[in-house]
Write a protein that holds these residues in place. Structure first.
Motif, PDB file in Angstrom:
ATOM      1  N   MET A   1     -31.594  28.183 -48.072  1.00 38.97           N
ATOM      2  CA  MET A   1     -32.709  27.891 -47.190  1.00 38.97           C
ATOM      3  C   MET A   1     -33.003  26.394 -47.131  1.00 38.97           C
ATOM      4  SD  MET A   1     -36.644  29.176 -47.472  1.00 38.97           S
ATOM      5  CE  MET A   1     -36.910  28.114 -48.894  1.00 38.97           C
ATOM      6  N   ARG A   2     -32.933  25.710 -48.264  1.00 39.21           N
ATOM      7  CA  ARG A   2     -33.176  24.270 -48.299  1.00 39.21           C
ATOM      8  C   ARG A   2     -32.201  23.525 -47.389  1.00 39.21           C
ATOM      9  NH1 ARG A   2     -34.794  21.337 -53.101  1.00 39.21           N
ATOM     10  NH2 ARG A   2     -34.037  23.117 -54.317  1.00 39.21           N
ATOM     11  N   ALA A   3     -30.928  23.941 -47.444  1.00 35.06           N
ATOM     12  CA  ALA A   3     -29.919  23.288 -46.608  1.00 35.06           C
ATOM     13  C   ALA A   3     -30.200  23.508 -45.129  1.00 35.06           C
ATOM     14  CB  ALA A   3     -28.536  23.803 -46.974  1.00 35.06           C
ATOM     15  N   ALA A  86     -32.695  31.522 -38.866  1.00 32.62           N
ATOM     16  CA  ALA A  86     -31.894  32.456 -39.659  1.00 32.62           C
ATOM     17  C   ALA A  86     -30.974  31.666 -40.582  1.00 32.62           C
ATOM     18  CB  ALA A  86     -31.068  33.363 -38.748  1.00 32.62           C
ATOM     19  N   HIS A  87     -30.770  32.204 -41.785  1.00 30.52           N
ATOM     20  CA  HIS A  87     -29.859  31.574 -42.738  1.00 30.52           C
ATOM     21  C   HIS A  87     -29.321  32.652 -43.669  1.00 30.52           C
ATOM     22  CE1 HIS A  87     -28.081  28.530 -45.270  1.00 30.52           C
ATOM     23  NE2 HIS A  87     -28.733  28.978 -46.322  1.00 30.52           N
ATOM     24  N   ASP A  88     -27.978  32.733 -43.770  1.00 30.65           N
ATOM     25  CA  ASP A  88     -27.315  33.719 -44.626  1.00 30.65           C
ATOM     26  C   ASP A  88     -27.786  35.143 -44.346  1.00 30.65           C
ATOM     27  OD1 ASP A  88     -25.824  31.742 -45.820  1.00 30.65           O
ATOM     28  OD2 ASP A  88     -27.113  31.551 -47.574  1.00 30.65           O
ATOM     29  N   GLY A  89     -27.989  35.442 -43.073  1.00 32.88           N
ATOM     30  CA  GLY A  89     -28.371  36.798 -42.692  1.00 32.88           C
ATOM     31  C   GLY A  89     -29.842  37.118 -42.843  1.00 32.88           C
ATOM     32  N   GLU A  90     -30.653  36.175 -43.312  1.00 36.75           N
ATOM     33  CA  GLU A  90     -32.088  36.391 -43.477  1.00 36.75           C
ATOM     34  C   GLU A  90     -32.858  35.630 -42.396  1.00 36.75           C
ATOM     35  OE1 GLU A  90     -33.584  38.335 -45.605  1.00 36.75           O
ATOM     36  OE2 GLU A  90     -31.815  38.921 -46.764  1.00 36.75           O
ATOM     37  N   GLN A  91     -34.015  36.182 -42.026  1.00 36.32           N
ATOM     38  CA  GLN A  91     -34.888  35.546 -41.049  1.00 36.32           C
ATOM     39  C   GLN A  91     -36.056  34.871 -41.779  1.00 36.32           C
ATOM     40  OE1 GLN A  91     -34.673  35.421 -37.641  1.00 36.32           O
ATOM     41  NE2 GLN A  91     -32.727  36.511 -37.569  1.00 36.32           N
ATOM     42  N   ARG A 117     -47.092  19.845 -46.497  1.00 32.86           N
ATOM     43  CA  ARG A 117     -46.808  21.124 -47.139  1.00 32.86           C
ATOM     44  C   ARG A 117     -46.570  22.207 -46.080  1.00 32.86           C
ATOM     45  NH1 ARG A 117     -50.414  23.599 -49.890  1.00 32.86           N
ATOM     46  NH2 ARG A 117     -49.138  24.299 -51.633  1.00 32.86           N
ATOM     47  N   PHE A 118     -45.484  22.958 -46.285  1.00 35.92           N
ATOM     48  CA  PHE A 118     -45.137  24.072 -45.407  1.00 35.92           C
ATOM     49  C   PHE A 118     -44.895  25.317 -46.265  1.00 35.92           C
ATOM     50  CE2 PHE A 118     -43.872  20.225 -43.242  1.00 35.92           C
ATOM     51  CZ  PHE A 118     -44.219  20.444 -41.915  1.00 35.92           C
ATOM     52  N   ARG A 119     -45.253  26.477 -45.706  1.00 40.53           N
ATOM     53  CA  ARG A 119     -44.887  27.746 -46.333  1.00 40.53           C
ATOM     54  C   ARG A 119     -43.788  28.387 -45.496  1.00 40.53           C
ATOM     55  NH1 ARG A 119     -47.310  31.112 -49.982  1.00 40.53           N
ATOM     56  NH2 ARG A 119     -49.318  30.041 -49.806  1.00 40.53           N
ATOM     57  N   VAL A 120     -42.690  28.726 -46.158  1.00 41.19           N
ATOM     58  CA  VAL A 120     -41.560  29.364 -45.481  1.00 41.19           C
ATOM     59  C   VAL A 120     -41.546  30.834 -45.877  1.00 41.19           C
ATOM     60  CG1 VAL A 120     -39.078  29.316 -45.092  1.00 41.19           C
ATOM     61  CG2 VAL A 120     -40.296  27.185 -45.611  1.00 41.19           C
ATOM     62  N   PHE A 121     -41.812  31.701 -44.907  1.00 43.92           N
ATOM     63  CA  PHE A 121     -41.852  33.133 -45.148  1.00 43.92           C
ATOM     64  C   PHE A 121     -40.472  33.732 -44.919  1.00 43.92           C
ATOM     65  CE2 PHE A 121     -46.233  32.202 -44.032  1.00 43.92           C
ATOM     66  CZ  PHE A 121     -46.963  32.975 -44.923  1.00 43.92           C
ATOM     67  N   ALA A 122     -40.018  34.532 -45.872  1.00 40.83           N
ATOM     68  CA  ALA A 122     -38.836  35.361 -45.648  1.00 40.83           C
ATOM     69  C   ALA A 122     -39.306  36.650 -44.990  1.00 40.83           C
ATOM     70  CB  ALA A 122     -38.127  35.663 -46.966  1.00 40.83           C
ATOM     71  N   LEU A 123     -38.831  36.890 -43.789  1.00 38.15           N
ATOM     72  CA  LEU A 123     -39.366  37.988 -42.981  1.00 38.15           C
ATOM     73  C   LEU A 123     -38.665  39.303 -43.307  1.00 38.15           C
ATOM     74  CD1 LEU A 123     -39.775  36.112 -39.591  1.00 38.15           C
ATOM     75  CD2 LEU A 123     -41.444  36.421 -41.407  1.00 38.15           C
ATOM     76  N   GLY A 124     -38.827  39.756 -44.547  1.00 38.83           N
ATOM     77  CA  GLY A 124     -38.181  40.994 -44.967  1.00 38.83           C
ATOM     78  C   GLY A 124     -38.651  42.201 -44.193  1.00 38.83           C
TER      79      GLY A 124
END
Length: 280
Positions: A1-3, A86-91, A117-124
């Protein structure tokens, strides 16, 4: 995700000419302006919501005026806030939270800077499975018919203040009455109202809640009723983690038809002693 976030910043902000670094890479000799990306604590969130991560982005400019910090900070916010990627199949979805503190001058690096500051949500929750008759799909279709401007498909949406996102999520389900033909279930379904502006979210929270109170019931795909027992709203609830509208519903599921094994062979013996068999 960082990349992935680093590449987004590299592509979106031409002024830094690709100079987006992790903290251990940048230093006093790094050409300015540049950006430092720090990944913070990962929050497991609720089971359905995967996780979220705090990311800090620090723009560094020459020690001239903080207006240059303002310009670079605004470019970073414009590039990341409300971004879905999207990254590695995740949103993932990015929300801007604010600054991590006041402007300051880093004397060691001879630069002016400010932390964002940002919050990055993994949209599981976007990958939920369903089957018919589905109360969530029924509510989604009702939403699309009632408000065509609203986005309801998480696979393609991009919620804005003009076209908000409305996502329905099944929270819990409990059988309450069993009959020979139907199993009656009572469940809670939450609506997540997504829009950048809090005022717009409040407007749609009230709009959806009042429409549900008036509607009272819908018809599901199998022709059965989806009854609304109660509806409540909390405009201060986190739209990503909890959802602002809570709907209690009741619906029935037909009992499956019994399946009987077909006879493949029959043996017959008559009263006078004649025997025989039939095979299929």
């Amino acid at each position: 995700m960082r990349a992935a976030i680093r590449q987004i910043l590299v592509d979106a902000i031409q002024d830094v000419q690709g100079r987006v670094y992790e903290p251990h890479v940048a230093g006093p000799a790094t050409k300015k302006p540049f950006i430092v990306l720090r990944e913070g604590v990962q929050d497991p969130e609720a089971d359905w919501a995967a996780f979220s991560t705090i990311v800090e982005v620090w723009p560094y400019v020459a020690r001239t005026t903080f207006q240059q910090v303002d310009a670079l900070a605004n470019a970073i916010i414009n590039a990341l806030h409300r971004l879905r990627f999207a990254h590695d199949g995740e949103q993932y979805l990015v929300d801007y939270l604010g600054t991590s503190g006041p402007d300051f001058t880093d004397t060691d690096w001879d630069a002016n800077t400010r932390g964002l500051r940002f919050r990055v949500f993994a949209l599981g929750w976007l990958s939920g499975q369903t089957f018919e008759p589905d109360p969530v799909q029924t509510l989604r279709e009702w939403t699309e018919a009632t408000w065509p401007e609203a986005h309801t498909d998480p696979a393609t949406w991009s919620p804005t203040d003009v076209t908000p996102g409305i996502y329905w999520r099944l929270v819990r389900l409990q059988p309450v009455e069993l009959t020979a033909a139907v199993t009656w279930l009572q469940g809670q379904i939450n609506a997540h109202i997504l829009a950048p502006s809090s005022a717009v979210r409040l407007f749609w929270v009230r709009r959806v809640t009042e429409a549900l109170a008036v509607q009272r019931r819908l018809t599901m795909s199998d022709g059965g009723p989806l009854e609304f027992l109660s509806v409540a709203a909390d405009s201060e609830a986190d739209p990503m983690r909890r959802g602002q509208v809570q709907l209690t519903v009741r619906f029935g599921v037909l009992q499956p038809e019994p399946q009987y094994e077909l006879l493949r062979r029959v043996y017959v013996e008559t009263a006078d002693g004649v025997k025989g068999g039939i095979a299929k």
